[in-house]
Design a protein around this motif. Sequence first.
Motif, PDB file in Angstrom:
ATOM      1  N   GLN A  11      33.891  41.305  47.560  1.00 59.48           N
ATOM      2  CA  GLN A  11      35.294  41.638  47.296  1.00 59.48           C
ATOM      3  C   GLN A  11      36.156  40.410  47.036  1.00 59.48           C
ATOM      4  N   ASN A  12      36.130  39.431  47.945  1.00 63.81           N
ATOM      5  CA  ASN A  12      37.076  38.327  47.871  1.00 63.81           C
ATOM      6  C   ASN A  12      36.410  37.029  47.406  1.00 63.81           C
ATOM      7  N   ASP A 146      37.229  33.776  54.862  1.00 62.14           N
ATOM      8  CA  ASP A 146      37.482  34.967  54.051  1.00 62.14           C
ATOM      9  C   ASP A 146      38.982  35.251  53.933  1.00 62.14           C
ATOM     10  N   THR A 147      39.694  34.334  53.284  1.00 60.70           N
ATOM     11  CA  THR A 147      41.106  34.534  52.953  1.00 60.70           C
ATOM     12  C   THR A 147      41.268  34.244  51.467  1.00 60.70           C
ATOM     13  N   PRO A 148      42.271  34.815  50.805  1.00 63.71           N
ATOM     14  CA  PRO A 148      42.460  34.525  49.377  1.00 63.71           C
ATOM     15  C   PRO A 148      42.648  33.039  49.088  1.00 63.71           C
ATOM     16  N   GLU A 149      43.372  32.343  49.968  1.00 64.32           N
ATOM     17  CA  GLU A 149      43.622  30.921  49.749  1.00 64.32           C
ATOM     18  C   GLU A 149      42.330  30.116  49.848  1.00 64.32           C
ATOM     19  N   ASP A 150      41.539  30.385  50.883  1.00 69.39           N
ATOM     20  CA  ASP A 150      40.265  29.665  51.041  1.00 69.39           C
ATOM     21  C   ASP A 150      39.273  30.046  49.949  1.00 69.39           C
ATOM     22  N   ALA A 151      39.309  31.305  49.503  1.00 71.56           N
ATOM     23  CA  ALA A 151      38.426  31.734  48.411  1.00 71.56           C
ATOM     24  C   ALA A 151      38.735  30.967  47.134  1.00 71.56           C
TER      25      ALA A 151
END
Length: 199
Positions: A11-12, A146-151
Amino acid sequence: MLYAVICASNQNRSMEAHHALAKRGYQVHSYGTNSMIKLPGMSADRPNSYPFGTATTYASIQQDLIAKNREYYTNSGLLSLLDRNKQIKACPERFQDRLPPSSGGPDFDVIVTCEERCFDIVGEDLLGRQVVAGKPVWVINFDIKDTPEDAAVGARLIVQAVSQLEEAGGEDGVAKVLDDLQSTTNRANIPIMYTVHFT
């Protein structure tokens, strides 16, 4: 070279990297390794869970979340994440369910995982499959939160790695690139590890 990027639920993290690599013209697939697709719910103890399979599309997950609470899932960013995903492919896929190369499945040169648990699951899956051609496949793990910023940060590092691997040439060249990357990513606080399997 053919690449796979893998996270828990496809997903991310894997989809951010899939998007970044495909945009640059690399041949890439993406997968999850969980038994179920899991997305955050409206409370920490009640995630949204869906089965892997062609019936569970990114669009159908998005519609389910809209029906549950459009405003909440818009504000959380999940609906825009699913918007991005459905532009890339139809549905989340599970790595363990793919066809082997001998049956027409993808024959990867490099597999990138986004957390150590996924790295272990991929290794177990590859070891459990019959070796047909004895072709090496490099499995590299970037430990990405698993965060948008880290992704997004992780995807940039994965693109950098793939760019260098494309120029490496041969097993010795790949190993040198990965050794060099280890020192770079450790400074960025995203440690990597790698191994080689045979298919």
